[in-house]
Design a protein around this motif. Sequence first.
Motif, mmCIF file in Angstrom:
data_model
loop_
_atom_site.group_PDB
_atom_site.id
_atom_site.type_symbol
_atom_site.label_atom_id
_atom_site.label_comp_id
_atom_site.label_asym_id
_atom_site.label_seq_id
_atom_site.Cartn_x
_atom_site.Cartn_y
_atom_site.Cartn_z
ATOM 1 N N LEU A 179 40.499 41.972 38.336
ATOM 2 C CA LEU A 179 41.936 41.775 38.243
ATOM 3 C C LEU A 179 42.338 41.317 36.844
ATOM 4 O O LEU A 179 43.498 41.460 36.448
ATOM 5 C CB LEU A 179 42.362 40.742 39.292
ATOM 6 C CG LEU A 179 43.846 40.572 39.591
ATOM 7 C CD1 LEU A 179 44.439 41.849 40.148
ATOM 8 C CD2 LEU A 179 44.045 39.424 40.577
ATOM 9 N N ARG A 180 41.392 40.786 36.098
ATOM 10 C CA ARG A 180 41.695 40.268 34.767
ATOM 11 C C ARG A 180 41.840 41.357 33.708
ATOM 12 O O ARG A 180 42.207 41.071 32.564
ATOM 13 C CB ARG A 180 40.611 39.277 34.345
ATOM 14 C CG ARG A 180 40.509 38.045 35.242
ATOM 15 C CD ARG A 180 39.532 37.028 34.681
ATOM 16 N NE ARG A 180 38.175 37.554 34.611
ATOM 17 C CZ ARG A 180 37.312 37.521 35.618
ATOM 18 N NH1 ARG A 180 37.673 37.003 36.777
ATOM 19 N NH2 ARG A 180 36.087 37.990 35.475
ATOM 20 N N LYS A 181 41.529 42.601 34.078
ATOM 21 C CA LYS A 181 41.654 43.719 33.148
ATOM 22 C C LYS A 181 42.632 44.748 33.720
ATOM 23 O O LYS A 181 42.795 44.829 34.940
ATOM 24 C CB LYS A 181 40.294 44.379 32.932
ATOM 25 C CG LYS A 181 39.218 43.445 32.395
ATOM 26 C CD LYS A 181 37.874 44.155 32.322
ATOM 27 C CE LYS A 181 36.770 43.222 31.858
ATOM 28 N NZ LYS A 181 35.443 43.913 31.847
ATOM 29 N N LEU A 190 50.655 42.659 47.487
ATOM 30 C CA LEU A 190 49.519 43.177 46.722
ATOM 31 C C LEU A 190 49.998 43.876 45.462
ATOM 32 O O LEU A 190 49.487 43.622 44.360
ATOM 33 C CB LEU A 190 48.706 44.147 47.578
ATOM 34 C CG LEU A 190 47.634 44.960 46.848
ATOM 35 C CD1 LEU A 190 46.531 44.059 46.322
ATOM 36 C CD2 LEU A 190 47.058 46.042 47.763
ATOM 37 N N CYS A 191 50.970 44.755 45.621
ATOM 38 C CA CYS A 191 51.473 45.500 44.462
ATOM 39 C C CYS A 191 52.093 44.573 43.428
ATOM 40 O O CYS A 191 51.927 44.782 42.213
ATOM 41 C CB CYS A 191 52.490 46.548 44.925
ATOM 42 S SG CYS A 191 51.748 47.916 45.852
ATOM 43 N N HIS A 201 49.377 41.711 36.751
ATOM 44 C CA HIS A 201 48.124 41.741 35.991
ATOM 45 C C HIS A 201 47.945 43.074 35.252
ATOM 46 O O HIS A 201 46.833 43.453 34.901
ATOM 47 C CB HIS A 201 46.935 41.502 36.932
ATOM 48 C CG HIS A 201 46.809 40.077 37.368
ATOM 49 N ND1 HIS A 201 47.569 39.548 38.381
ATOM 50 C CD2 HIS A 201 46.009 39.061 36.916
ATOM 51 C CE1 HIS A 201 47.249 38.271 38.550
ATOM 52 N NE2 HIS A 201 46.321 37.953 37.676
ATOM 53 N N HIS A 202 49.045 43.764 35.029
ATOM 54 C CA HIS A 202 49.074 44.964 34.197
ATOM 55 C C HIS A 202 48.312 46.144 34.809
ATOM 56 O O HIS A 202 47.724 46.954 34.078
ATOM 57 C CB HIS A 202 48.540 44.653 32.786
ATOM 58 C CG HIS A 202 49.168 43.442 32.162
ATOM 59 N ND1 HIS A 202 50.503 43.408 31.803
ATOM 60 C CD2 HIS A 202 48.662 42.206 31.883
ATOM 61 C CE1 HIS A 202 50.796 42.211 31.302
ATOM 62 N NE2 HIS A 202 49.698 41.465 31.347
ATOM 63 N N TRP A 203 48.338 46.233 36.127
ATOM 64 C CA TRP A 203 47.762 47.385 36.799
ATOM 65 C C TRP A 203 48.811 48.462 36.976
ATOM 66 O O TRP A 203 50.010 48.181 37.065
ATOM 67 C CB TRP A 203 47.204 46.973 38.168
ATOM 68 C CG TRP A 203 45.820 46.403 38.085
ATOM 69 C CD1 TRP A 203 45.407 45.343 37.320
ATOM 70 C CD2 TRP A 203 44.660 46.869 38.796
ATOM 71 N NE1 TRP A 203 44.070 45.110 37.496
ATOM 72 C CE2 TRP A 203 43.578 46.022 38.407
ATOM 73 C CE3 TRP A 203 44.434 47.881 39.711
ATOM 74 C CZ2 TRP A 203 42.292 46.189 38.907
ATOM 75 C CZ3 TRP A 203 43.143 48.044 40.215
ATOM 76 C CH2 TRP A 203 42.091 47.214 39.814
ATOM 77 N N LEU A 214 42.573 41.801 47.192
ATOM 78 C CA LEU A 214 42.394 40.912 46.044
ATOM 79 C C LEU A 214 41.035 40.228 46.055
ATOM 80 O O LEU A 214 40.513 39.870 44.997
ATOM 81 C CB LEU A 214 43.519 39.860 46.009
ATOM 82 C CG LEU A 214 44.937 40.412 45.803
ATOM 83 C CD1 LEU A 214 45.959 39.288 45.915
ATOM 84 C CD2 LEU A 214 45.060 41.127 44.464
ATOM 85 N N TYR A 215 40.427 40.038 47.234
ATOM 86 C CA TYR A 215 39.079 39.469 47.280
ATOM 87 C C TYR A 215 38.083 40.373 46.560
ATOM 88 O O TYR A 215 37.118 39.903 45.963
ATOM 89 C CB TYR A 215 38.621 39.289 48.723
ATOM 90 C CG TYR A 215 39.271 38.151 49.462
ATOM 91 C CD1 TYR A 215 38.936 36.821 49.191
ATOM 92 C CD2 TYR A 215 40.215 38.399 50.454
ATOM 93 C CE1 TYR A 215 39.528 35.772 49.884
ATOM 94 C CE2 TYR A 215 40.809 37.353 51.154
ATOM 95 C CZ TYR A 215 40.463 36.058 50.866
ATOM 96 O OH TYR A 215 41.048 35.024 51.555
ATOM 97 N N LEU A 216 38.308 41.673 46.629
ATOM 98 C CA LEU A 216 37.380 42.628 46.019
ATOM 99 C C LEU A 216 37.619 42.796 44.521
ATOM 100 O O LEU A 216 36.794 43.376 43.825
ATOM 101 C CB LEU A 216 37.492 43.979 46.717
ATOM 102 C CG LEU A 216 37.374 43.953 48.252
ATOM 103 C CD1 LEU A 216 37.496 45.342 48.832
ATOM 104 C CD2 LEU A 216 36.080 43.295 48.688
ATOM 105 N N LEU A 217 38.762 42.293 44.051
ATOM 106 C CA LEU A 217 39.115 42.421 42.631
ATOM 107 C C LEU A 217 39.001 41.098 41.883
ATOM 108 O O LEU A 217 39.258 41.061 40.689
ATOM 109 C CB LEU A 217 40.558 42.949 42.493
ATOM 110 C CG LEU A 217 40.908 44.239 43.246
ATOM 111 C CD1 LEU A 217 42.360 44.619 42.982
ATOM 112 C CD2 LEU A 217 39.983 45.366 42.846
ATOM 113 N N SER A 218 38.631 40.032 42.597
ATOM 114 C CA SER A 218 38.626 38.698 41.978
ATOM 115 C C SER A 218 37.258 38.031 42.034
ATOM 116 O O SER A 218 37.152 36.811 41.880
ATOM 117 C CB SER A 218 39.653 37.810 42.696
ATOM 118 O OG SER A 218 40.950 38.376 42.622
ATOM 119 N N VAL A 219 36.218 38.823 42.266
ATOM 120 C CA VAL A 219 34.865 38.257 42.272
ATOM 121 C C VAL A 219 34.598 37.602 40.923
ATOM 122 O O VAL A 219 34.833 38.221 39.875
ATOM 123 C CB VAL A 219 33.812 39.364 42.539
ATOM 124 C CG1 VAL A 219 32.399 38.809 42.421
ATOM 125 C CG2 VAL A 219 34.036 39.985 43.913
#
Length: 337
Positions: A125-127, A207-208, A214-216, A330-335
Motif C-alpha cells: 500500500l505504500r507504493k 477500500l477505494c 495512497h496513490h493507487w 487491505l490486510y493483503l496490501l499492508s504486510v
Amino acid sequence: MSKSLASIQLRAIAEPAQQLLTLANWYQIENEDHLKPGACPLSEDGQYLCFFGGELSEETILEILGLCERADIEVSRLALYQPAADIAPGLVLYTESTRDVRAPIRTLAAQCGLQGAAISQPPSLRKPGLLVMDMDSTAIKIECIDEIARLAGVYDEVAAVTAQAMAGQLAFNDSLYQRVAKLSGVELPLIQQLKDNLPLMEGVAQLCAVLKAHHWRLAIASGGFTWFADALKAPLQLDAVFANTLEIADNKLTGKVLGEVVDGSKKAEVLKSLTTQFGIAPRQTVAMGDGANDLIMMAAAGLGVAVHGKPKVVEQADAAITEGSLTQLLYLLSVPV
C-alpha cells in the motif's frame, strides 16, 4: 517447530500496556519457549501467511501456530499488523517453504474463525498500485443482467445461464449473447431505478477511498454493461471503466451487444494496458473478481483475489475473501515487509 511452542508467553493483545508483540514489528521464533524481536524477512523466496477477519487473542495465535506445525508448515517469524484504525489487527507468519499452501492455510484459518492467505510477494500500500475489479457480485452485490431479466419476467431463464457462465461451464461470450437476447424490448425507464440504486458490496467504497489516498489507480473491467459501470465512476473514484455496450433503439433494449465483448481475455488485456499506461510495477497490480471469466485477469495480476467467489475461482486465486467487507483486502496490501 518444537511441540512446546505453545509455552510462548504472549500477553493480551487487546491491552497495549501489556503487549509483548508490538504492531508491525517482526518477532523471530528463536527456540522452543520464547520469541525475540527480529528483522523483517529479506528473502523473496518464502511466503507470508496472513490471518484476518476476526479478533485475535493469545489463544488464537497459539492455535494457529500449532495448526501450522501439524500441517508441516515451518514458521520462523511472526508479526501483528493493523492496516487501518477501524479494523482489527491481523497476524502474519513467515515461512521459507515454497510449496503451495494456499488451501491448507485457508482451511486452518477457518478452523480459528478467520480467513487466511499465503502470498509470496505481497503488493504494498505504500507504493503506487493498480486495482482492477469485476463489477457484478464483486464491486456490487447483484448481477445486473439477472435483475434486468427479473424486470422483464425472464429471471429464471437468464439466471440459470449466468450461473453456468460464472462457474466456467459455458463460454462467456455465448452466455452473454443468449442472455441479452432475452432482454429485447425492455424499456430503459424500467431499469433506470436499478441503475440509480446499485447496491455496493460491503466495504468497497471505503477500500477505494483508502487506495486513492495512497496513490493507487482504480478500474472496473466487467462482463456487465456500461449502463451500470459508468454509474460507479464517481462513488468509487474510478480512473477507468471497461464493460459491454447494450444496443438501444426507441428507448428500448434491442437484445444485442455492440462492439467487442469484455470477456476473460479482454479483462486481462485491460489490466496489462492500464499497468503500462499508469506506469505501475507489475508486482503492484491486483485483480479482484468472483467468476470463472475473471481467472485470466487474476492470473495476469501481481495478486489475484477471489471475492465471494465460486469454488473454482477460490481454488485458483492467490488469495480469497470469502466473507465480510472488502476492506479486508487491505490486510493483503499492508504486510509489514
